[in-house]
Design an enzyme around this catalytic site. Structure first.
Site: not given
Length: 414
Positions: A129, A206, A209, A232, A371
């Site tokens: 991202h 990261d 997700q 999220k 993104c």
């Protein structure tokens, strides 16, 4: 509980009933929400926690000695403890940020500008991202470091031989997504951490997700930094989390300075609070933090393993059904190496047109570069349409998506 048992006993429709927004009908149609990768909807328990904080417990934290202030502080720090427990971390290493973007920027400024210099290497992947690319570009430009990218296979997996080649350069940092927000690729982060540490590199992951969809144990993973975003994970916007290894956090200077993060302030110098408050300047998003605490508590009560098993089954079903659509290209690896995300393109139709026509039937998907413009260039497309799933996603909603794509094909006379 076995994966099979989880699937048989998990009632996604009953879960969906806990989300007020999913009961809405617009123009006579029930909302089919397949955009949890952008932001998750909020169950009633999270909305109630937010309302309760404002209605009954609203006062600035860490300051007042009256009952409301003490209650607000206890709810805020209690949320930190619940979140830390949920991800297998310690509260002192669990820092509240605005989102994962701010978390990564915090590391880039506070750790990066002290530890990365001219000629040093930072290793990234093509599937990151922008939040895990742009801060490192800025750092590299400022200090004279260089960025190197791990090679990606055509089916959206990282080539670990390529990683080993880059690790031979003795990089200072390896930054990687736990799960790609476009391809859904579940990266082998345990192996990446192991190899990177053996080469002397610090690792940032990261997890935006990953945390909403699968068990994450940061104690076992051993990453130096790990960030995710609250909205999220069925929580509110405006709050995220950075986990950092204590030894590194203690060496780092604050990213933001001002009130609440200080020990003492004199006319010409100041000292900082202990972890984690050293990195939480000003009034923290204490209401949002309590909402995120309620969200992870809700998710934990559902059973993260059961949620993961359900979403894996939904993703497999979606890949099967979408493969039936003529002219549809699906991007990313097989179901067993993928998170709850499917990106695709329909021959002859721009992804935005696909999303617009689906949206007329209240089928909510995302279209664009997500993104992740470097990844789009690697795939050779300007954009994709993305369906992303959640604990409340049902097979019937996947069927609605496929029926909607058939309607797109009729409209474009394909």
């Amino acid at each position: 509980m076995s994966a099979g048992a989880s699937i048989r006993t998990f009632d996604a429709a009953a879960v969906a009933a806990q989300f007020p927004i999913l009961q809405r009908e617009i123009d006579g149609r029930r909302v089919v929400y397949l955009d949890s990768g952008a932001t998750a909807q909020k169950p009633a328990t999270v909305l109630e926690a937010l309302d309760d904080s404002y209605r009954l417990h609203n006062a600035n934290i860490h300051r007042g000695v009256y009952t409301l202030a003490q209650e607000a502080t206890e709810r805020f720090e209690g949320a930190r403890e619940r979140i830390a427990r949920f991800i297998g971390a310690r509260p002192s290493e669990t820092i509240f940020t605005k989102n994962v973007t701010e978390a990564i920027n915090l590391v880039a400024y506070s750790w990066g500008r002290r530890n990365v210099g001219a000629g040093d290497t930072i290793v990234l992947t093509p599937m990151e991202h922008h939040a895990n690319i742009v801060p490192w570009q800025q750092l590299a430009r400022e200090v004279g470091a260089r960025l190197e990218y791990v090679t990606m296979t055509d089916d959206g997996r990282l080539d670990l031989d390529s990683l080993d080649t880059l690790l031979a350069l003795e990089p200072k940092l390896v930054a990687v997504a736990h799960v790609s927000n476009v391809l859904g690729t579940l990266n082998p982060v345990e192996e990446i951490v192991r190899r990177s540490h053996a080469a002397g590199a610090v690792v940032l992951i990261d997890g935006a997700q990953a945390v909403p969809h699968r068990p994450v144990d940061l104690g076992a993973l051993g990453a130096d930094f790990y960030g995710f975003t609250g909205h999220k994970v069925y929580g509110p916007t405006g709050v995220g989390v950075l986990h950092g290894r204590r030894e590194l956090l203690e060496q780092m200077e604050p990213f933001l300075t001002g009130g609440d993060m200080i020990g003492q302030v004199d006319f010409h110098e100041s000292t900082w609070k202990e972890l984690p408050w050293k990195f939480e300047a000003g009034t923290s998003p204490y209401v949002e933090a309590t909402g995120l605490g309620a969200a992870v508590e809700w998710l934990d009560a559902l059973g993260v393993e059961a949620v993961h098993a359900h979403e894996a089954e939904i993703t497999r079903y979606a890949l099967e059904r979408l493969s039936e659509v003529p002219g549809l290209t699906i991007y990313g690896p097989p179901a067993e190496e993928r998170g709850a995300i499917v990106s695709f393109a329909l021959d002859g139709v721009h992804p935005h047109d696909v999303a617009d026509i689906l949206g007329r039937d209240q089928i909510c998907v995302r279209a664009g570069h997500h993104c992740a413009q470097p990844l789009m260039r690697r795939l050779g497309v300007p954009a994709t349409t993305r369906a992303s799933f959640a604990a409340h996603t049902t097979r019937e909603e996947v069927d609605a998506l496929v029926d909607g794509l058939a309607n797109v094909r009729r409209i474009f006379q394909l």
